[in-house]
Design an enzyme around this catalytic site. Sequence first.
Site, PDB file in Angstrom:
ATOM      1  CB  CYS A  31      -0.808  -0.051   0.805  1.00  0.00           C
ATOM      2  SG  CYS A  31      -2.493  -1.243   1.039  1.00  0.00           S
TER       3      CYS A  31
ATOM      4  CG  HIS B 196      -3.325   3.728   2.223  1.00  0.00           C
ATOM      5  ND1 HIS B 196      -3.308   3.078   0.669  1.00  0.00           N
ATOM      6  CD2 HIS B 196      -3.055   2.565   3.592  1.00  0.00           C
ATOM      7  CE1 HIS B 196      -3.745   2.344   1.071  1.00  0.00           C
ATOM      8  NE2 HIS B 196      -3.750   1.797   1.427  1.00  0.00           N
TER       9      HIS B 196
ATOM     10  CG  ASN C  51      -7.151  -0.849   0.882  1.00  0.00           C
ATOM     11  OD1 ASN C  51      -5.907   0.189  -0.180  1.00  0.00           O
ATOM     12  ND2 ASN C  51      -6.104  -0.972   2.154  1.00  0.00           N
TER      13      ASN C  51
HETATM   14  O1  UT7 Z   1      -3.792  -1.133   3.579  1.00  0.00           O
HETATM   15  C1  UT7 Z   1      -2.461  -1.783   4.285  1.00  0.00           C
HETATM   16  C2  UT7 Z   1      -2.776  -1.789   6.053  1.00  0.00           C
HETATM   17  N1  UT7 Z   1      -4.023  -2.620   5.902  1.00  0.00           N
HETATM   18  C3  UT7 Z   1      -4.824  -1.874   6.829  1.00  0.00           C
HETATM   19  O2  UT7 Z   1      -4.215  -0.675   7.358  1.00  0.00           O
HETATM   20  C4  UT7 Z   1      -5.734  -2.541   7.925  1.00  0.00           C
HETATM   21  C5  UT7 Z   1      -5.954  -2.347   9.012  1.00  0.00           C
HETATM   22  N2  UT7 Z   1      -6.796  -3.080  10.490  1.00  0.00           N
HETATM   23  C6  UT7 Z   1      -8.009  -2.720   9.825  1.00  0.00           C
HETATM   24  O3  UT7 Z   1      -8.440  -1.748   9.425  1.00  0.00           O
HETATM   25  C7  UT7 Z   1      -8.978  -3.025  11.156  1.00  0.00           C
HETATM   26  O4  UT7 Z   1      -8.157  -4.065  11.425  1.00  0.00           O
HETATM   27  C8  UT7 Z   1      -9.941  -4.304  10.172  1.00  0.00           C
HETATM   28  C9  UT7 Z   1     -10.995  -3.203   9.549  1.00  0.00           C
HETATM   29  C10 UT7 Z   1      -9.066  -5.645   8.667  1.00  0.00           C
HETATM   30  C11 UT7 Z   1     -10.805  -5.364  11.226  1.00  0.00           C
HETATM   31  O5  UT7 Z   1     -11.203  -3.947  11.920  1.00  0.00           O
HETATM   32  P1  UT7 Z   1     -11.048  -4.586  13.719  1.00  0.00           P
HETATM   33  O6  UT7 Z   1     -11.688  -3.902  14.260  1.00  0.00           O
HETATM   34  O7  UT7 Z   1      -9.775  -4.117  14.177  1.00  0.00           O
HETATM   35  O8  UT7 Z   1     -11.489  -6.294  13.855  1.00  0.00           O
HETATM   36  P2  UT7 Z   1     -11.544  -7.514  14.398  1.00  0.00           P
HETATM   37  O9  UT7 Z   1     -10.217  -8.178  13.547  1.00  0.00           O
HETATM   38  O10 UT7 Z   1     -10.847  -6.502  15.868  1.00  0.00           O
HETATM   39  O11 UT7 Z   1     -12.485  -8.164  14.712  1.00  0.00           O
HETATM   40  C12 UT7 Z   1     -13.471  -7.836  15.633  1.00  0.00           C
HETATM   41  C13 UT7 Z   1     -14.663  -8.977  15.494  1.00  0.00           C
HETATM   42  C14 UT7 Z   1     -14.163 -10.499  15.913  1.00  0.00           C
HETATM   43  O12 UT7 Z   1     -15.256 -11.285  16.318  1.00  0.00           O
HETATM   44  P3  UT7 Z   1     -15.338 -11.748  18.051  1.00  0.00           P
HETATM   45  O13 UT7 Z   1     -14.020 -12.055  17.533  1.00  0.00           O
HETATM   46  O14 UT7 Z   1     -14.822 -10.162  18.559  1.00  0.00           O
HETATM   47  O15 UT7 Z   1     -16.288 -12.498  18.182  1.00  0.00           O
HETATM   48  C15 UT7 Z   1     -14.245 -11.081  14.182  1.00  0.00           C
HETATM   49  O16 UT7 Z   1     -13.778 -12.515  13.849  1.00  0.00           O
HETATM   50  O17 UT7 Z   1     -15.769  -9.054  13.936  1.00  0.00           O
HETATM   51  C16 UT7 Z   1     -15.505  -9.901  13.484  1.00  0.00           C
HETATM   52  N3  UT7 Z   1     -15.833  -9.917  12.227  1.00  0.00           N
HETATM   53  C17 UT7 Z   1     -16.052  -9.748  11.523  1.00  0.00           C
HETATM   54  N4  UT7 Z   1     -17.516  -9.705  11.475  1.00  0.00           N
HETATM   55  C18 UT7 Z   1     -18.500  -8.894  11.113  1.00  0.00           C
HETATM   56  C19 UT7 Z   1     -14.066  -9.265  11.405  1.00  0.00           C
HETATM   57  N5  UT7 Z   1     -14.517  -9.473  10.213  1.00  0.00           N
HETATM   58  C20 UT7 Z   1     -15.746  -9.382   9.930  1.00  0.00           C
HETATM   59  C21 UT7 Z   1     -16.961  -9.063   9.123  1.00  0.00           C
HETATM   60  N6  UT7 Z   1     -17.794  -8.887   9.394  1.00  0.00           N
HETATM   61  N7  UT7 Z   1     -15.931  -8.742   7.704  1.00  0.00           N
END
Ligand code: UT7
Length: 331
Positions: free
Chosen positions: A116, A256, A286
């Site tokens: 990215c 970004h 993204n």
């Molecule tokens: O551009 C390149 C660099 N990339 C980035 O900068 C991305 C950085 N990361 C992020 O933007 C975020 O971490 C994400 C958007 C990918 C994820 O958001 P988050 O707030 O960090 O969620 P998480 O991974 O901590 O997941 C929280 C919960 C989990 O459930 P439990 O374990 O709390 O029960 C996940 O299983 O949300 C669940 N989850 C979802 N729920 C509904 C994960 N993906 C989804 C989904 N829909 N698509």
Amino acid sequence: MEKISACITATGHYLPEDILSNKDLEKMVDTNDEWITTRTGIKERRILKKEGEGSSYLGIKACENLIEKSGLDPKEVDMVIVATATPDMPVASTAAYVASEIGATNAFSFDLQSACSSFLYGMSTAASYIESGRYKKILLVGADKMSSIIDYTDRTTCIIFGDAAGCVLFEPNHEGLGLQDEYLRTDGVGRNFLKIDAGGSILPTSKETVENNQHYVFQDGKNVFKFAVSNMADVCSKIMERNNLSGDDVDWLVPHQANKRIVDATARRMNLSEEKVLMNIERYGNTTSATLPLLLTDFEHKLKKGDNLVFAAFGGGFSWGSIYLKWAYNS
Ligand code: UT7
């Protein structure tokens, strides 16, 4: 000798027609519009569905848009850099094909890959060639067909990415406009958190790697998020400090588009009000190498000659950085 600086003098973009909305994704994986919107800021993304077309198709269309808008004669272009994490093919550069197809027959060209951060690093590369005095017109293209490396059964990645391309023309400037300073960093610790396991030299593609879905993007979102928030904000405040810029001096943050929460945290650290932060993640998701030029084309009408722009990116590798640039024209 008079100092040559490198400024952006034209922009172009291309977005595929097909839209993949949060509502569409609700039918494909266990997710919902509310979760995606509050966690990322994304509402919809574009997908290139045209059979047999890759990132070069997106890049060519973006260049054609720039050529049409600016009247650039492609024969005058010295160099074409294609920033991409999804080249058409592992071997045979995408840039060579893009350059030929747009009629840049006097240019040499190459691909640049740093996930990215590819476009941000491309800005540094293009500007250095211009500042050296050796080249006068460089097309920098950011093009990614992310849908080609995303598993649409994996809800942790398929909600994030989209396909698009954007491009800018870099030219010499003698008024001190253009790229002023840069602060670029990498840390190889990041490759465990954001990667594609198979298809490279460590693990070449095989029947097994395909069966195990190892040709798709894997992201440990939570960890990438932590690194992204602190590092993006850090480089932005460092570049401001080094150039004696306060929040009032910065006209636009060009960040970004990975996650609205990462951008908000960066803007807070820079003491920037919301209206100075360029955002379009809600419409495109993204798009990896295309996010920065897409912001420039979407908000070009607001940018004024002499405006102070701070670009920022964070991506796989890890790779990240910030660039301070003075905008060179009124559109
Ligand atoms: O551009 C390149 C660099 N990339 C980035 O900068 C991305 C950085 N990361 C992020 O933007 C975020 O971490 C994400 C958007 C990918 C994820 O958001 P988050 O707030 O960090 O969620 P998480 O991974 O901590 O997941 C929280 C919960 C989990 O459930 P439990 O374990 O709390 O029960 C996940 O299983 O949300 C669940 N989850 C979802 N729920 C509904 C994960 N993906 C989804 C989904 N829909 N698509």
